[in-house]
Design a protein around this motif. Structure first.
Motif, PDB file in Angstrom:
ATOM      1  N   THR A 167       5.446  -0.401  -1.012  1.00 51.90           N
ATOM      2  CA  THR A 167       4.032  -0.396  -0.654  1.00 51.90           C
ATOM      3  C   THR A 167       3.181  -0.852  -1.834  1.00 51.90           C
ATOM      4  O   THR A 167       3.373  -0.411  -2.966  1.00 51.90           O
ATOM      5  CB  THR A 167       3.583   1.000  -0.209  1.00 51.90           C
ATOM      6  OG1 THR A 167       4.415   1.431   0.869  1.00 51.90           O
ATOM      7  CG2 THR A 167       2.136   0.976   0.261  1.00 51.90           C
ATOM      8  N   SER A 194       2.516  -9.601   1.993  1.00 48.17           N
ATOM      9  CA  SER A 194       1.736  -9.543   3.230  1.00 48.17           C
ATOM     10  C   SER A 194       0.916 -10.808   3.443  1.00 48.17           C
ATOM     11  O   SER A 194       0.525 -11.111   4.574  1.00 48.17           O
ATOM     12  CB  SER A 194       0.793  -8.336   3.216  1.00 48.17           C
ATOM     13  OG  SER A 194       1.493  -7.129   3.365  1.00 48.17           O
ATOM     14  N   GLU A 223       5.824  -3.140   6.727  1.00 43.13           N
ATOM     15  CA  GLU A 223       7.221  -2.963   6.342  1.00 43.13           C
ATOM     16  C   GLU A 223       8.187  -3.488   7.400  1.00 43.13           C
ATOM     17  O   GLU A 223       9.123  -4.246   7.104  1.00 43.13           O
ATOM     18  CB  GLU A 223       7.518  -1.486   6.060  1.00 43.13           C
ATOM     19  CG  GLU A 223       6.741  -0.899   4.877  1.00 43.13           C
ATOM     20  CD  GLU A 223       5.439  -0.251   5.291  1.00 43.13           C
ATOM     21  OE1 GLU A 223       4.915   0.553   4.507  1.00 43.13           O
ATOM     22  OE2 GLU A 223       4.938  -0.565   6.398  1.00 43.13           O
ATOM     23  N   TYR A 229       1.371  -4.611   1.944  1.00 40.70           N
ATOM     24  CA  TYR A 229       0.487  -3.567   2.436  1.00 40.70           C
ATOM     25  C   TYR A 229       1.242  -2.608   3.344  1.00 40.70           C
ATOM     26  O   TYR A 229       2.170  -3.008   4.072  1.00 40.70           O
ATOM     27  CB  TYR A 229      -0.671  -4.176   3.219  1.00 40.70           C
ATOM     28  CG  TYR A 229      -1.742  -4.787   2.362  1.00 40.70           C
ATOM     29  CD1 TYR A 229      -2.661  -3.995   1.674  1.00 40.70           C
ATOM     30  CD2 TYR A 229      -1.867  -6.171   2.243  1.00 40.70           C
ATOM     31  CE1 TYR A 229      -3.656  -4.553   0.890  1.00 40.70           C
ATOM     32  CE2 TYR A 229      -2.860  -6.749   1.462  1.00 40.70           C
ATOM     33  CZ  TYR A 229      -3.756  -5.926   0.789  1.00 40.70           C
ATOM     34  OH  TYR A 229      -4.732  -6.487   0.010  1.00 40.70           O
ATOM     35  N   GLU A 230       0.812  -1.363   3.318  1.00 41.14           N
ATOM     36  CA  GLU A 230       1.386  -0.379   4.220  1.00 41.14           C
ATOM     37  C   GLU A 230       1.155  -0.814   5.665  1.00 41.14           C
ATOM     38  O   GLU A 230       0.072  -1.274   6.025  1.00 41.14           O
ATOM     39  CB  GLU A 230       0.730   0.983   3.978  1.00 41.14           C
ATOM     40  CG  GLU A 230       1.341   2.114   4.771  1.00 41.14           C
ATOM     41  CD  GLU A 230       0.748   3.463   4.418  1.00 41.14           C
ATOM     42  OE1 GLU A 230       1.172   4.472   5.003  1.00 41.14           O
ATOM     43  OE2 GLU A 230      -0.151   3.508   3.545  1.00 41.14           O
ATOM     44  N   GLY A 231       2.178  -0.701   6.474  1.00 42.30           N
ATOM     45  CA  GLY A 231       2.106  -1.135   7.858  1.00 42.30           C
ATOM     46  C   GLY A 231       2.834  -2.439   8.115  1.00 42.30           C
ATOM     47  O   GLY A 231       3.123  -2.772   9.277  1.00 42.30           O
TER      48      GLY A 231
END
Length: 313
Positions: free
Chosen positions: A197, A157, A184, A180-182
């Motif tokens: 994640t 990220s 992807e 980080y989540e989001g």
């Protein structure tokens, strides 16, 4: 001119605005001046300020000026670039060890560190690229992987990891990104084949080992995780460490490499043009005035947002 000095080793509070004489043309042979518009805050800056690399910098003691990445306008002529040319580059702070970094209004640099910035690339974006792109590309050079290899990139990220994903994908590698989540969907667009994640190292390892293939050929450790990632590597794999205090102890005939990027103006010129053409994507997390440098360091240490924090000068 205004500069930010590290007055002693410690937390962000040791950063202080100060005044120093502005460099004059020709005062250091072989160097030219750049009036800065933007400078990047790097993880190495935080570690140097905190004293974690005090032994590595030898006789250099505070007060000194941090900073490597920069973008601004050339003040002195160099072959192929006139005064006023928009330029970017990075100061190899560790190799120079002069204590003259880019948290300053004017810097002295070697002409071979400089690349022109296309008109449609903002200074803030240009300043996020030089060291990160060089670290990603020279790190991949050290890994020396053939097309088709599987590469795990941690810190995908952030700016270095995100660039490593793009360069590795362009070279024909299968990329597993830890992010980080989001992030992807965006990372898949940038070239990641699979996204894990971010979490505790043991959780990341478990997720990677549950995938297909269950182990990878190489690790690009952009998040500075270190030894905890070794289980994801195949026997005879290769691990790239980006920080001297995150170099794992080799096992199972794993090859461990390190990288400290050096300026490469030709590659930087190409990368800046790719940014202008939207073929390469960097990430700016925050843009802050030079006077708020202590807060910039606090945000960087807290992982406020992934990406490069840029100081406007």
């Amino acid at each position: 001119m205004r500069v930010v000095e590290v007055t002693a080793y410690g937390g962000p509070e040791v950063l202080r605005m100060a005044r120093r004489p502005e460099p004059e043309a020709g005062d250091v042979p072989g160097r030219v001046r750049v009036r800065l518009k933007a400078a990047g805050v790097n993880q190495a800056d935080l570690r140097i300020r905190a004293g974690r690399y005090a032994d590595a910098v030898g006789a250099l003691k505070p007060p000194f000026v941090l900073g490597t990445d920069f973008a601004g306008k050339l003040l002195d002529p160099v072959p192929g670039m006139a005064p006023g040319t928009r330029v970017a580059g990075f100061v190899p702070w560790y190799e120079e060890l002069t204590g003259e970094g880019t948290y300053a209004e004017v810097v002295r640099v070697a002409p071979e560190w400089l690349a022109p910035v296309p008109d449609d690339v903002e200074f803030t974006v240009a300043a996020s690229l030089p060291l990160a792109a060089a670290t990603a590309q020279q790190g991949l050079d050290r890994l020396d992987l053939p097309a088709g290899s599987t590469l795990l990139v941690t810190g995908a990220s952030a700016v270095v990891g995100r660039l490593a994903v793009q360069f590795a994908s362009a070279a024909g590698m299968r990329v597993v990104a830890v992010a980080y989540e989001g992030d992807e969907s965006e990372l898949r667009v940038l070239g990641a084949d699979h996204v894990v994640t971010r979490g505790a190292p043991e959780d990341v390892v478990a997720k990677v080992l549950a995938g297909d293939p269950d182990r990878v050929d190489a690790v690009f450790d952009g998040a500075l995780v270190g030894d905890a990632l070794l289980p994801v590597l195949k026997d005879d794999g290769v691990f790239l460490a980006l920080a001297p205090d995150r170099v794992p102890t080799a096992e199972r005939n794993i090859r461990v490499e390190t990288v400290r990027a050096t300026p490469d103006a030709d590659r930087l010129r190409q990368n800046l043009q790719k940014v202008a053409d939207r073929e390469l994507i960097t990430r700016v997390a925050d843009v802050m005035p030079l006077e708020e440098v202590a807060e910039a360091h606090r945000r960087a240490e807290a992982g406020h947002r992934p990406g490069r924090i840029i100081l406007m000068i």
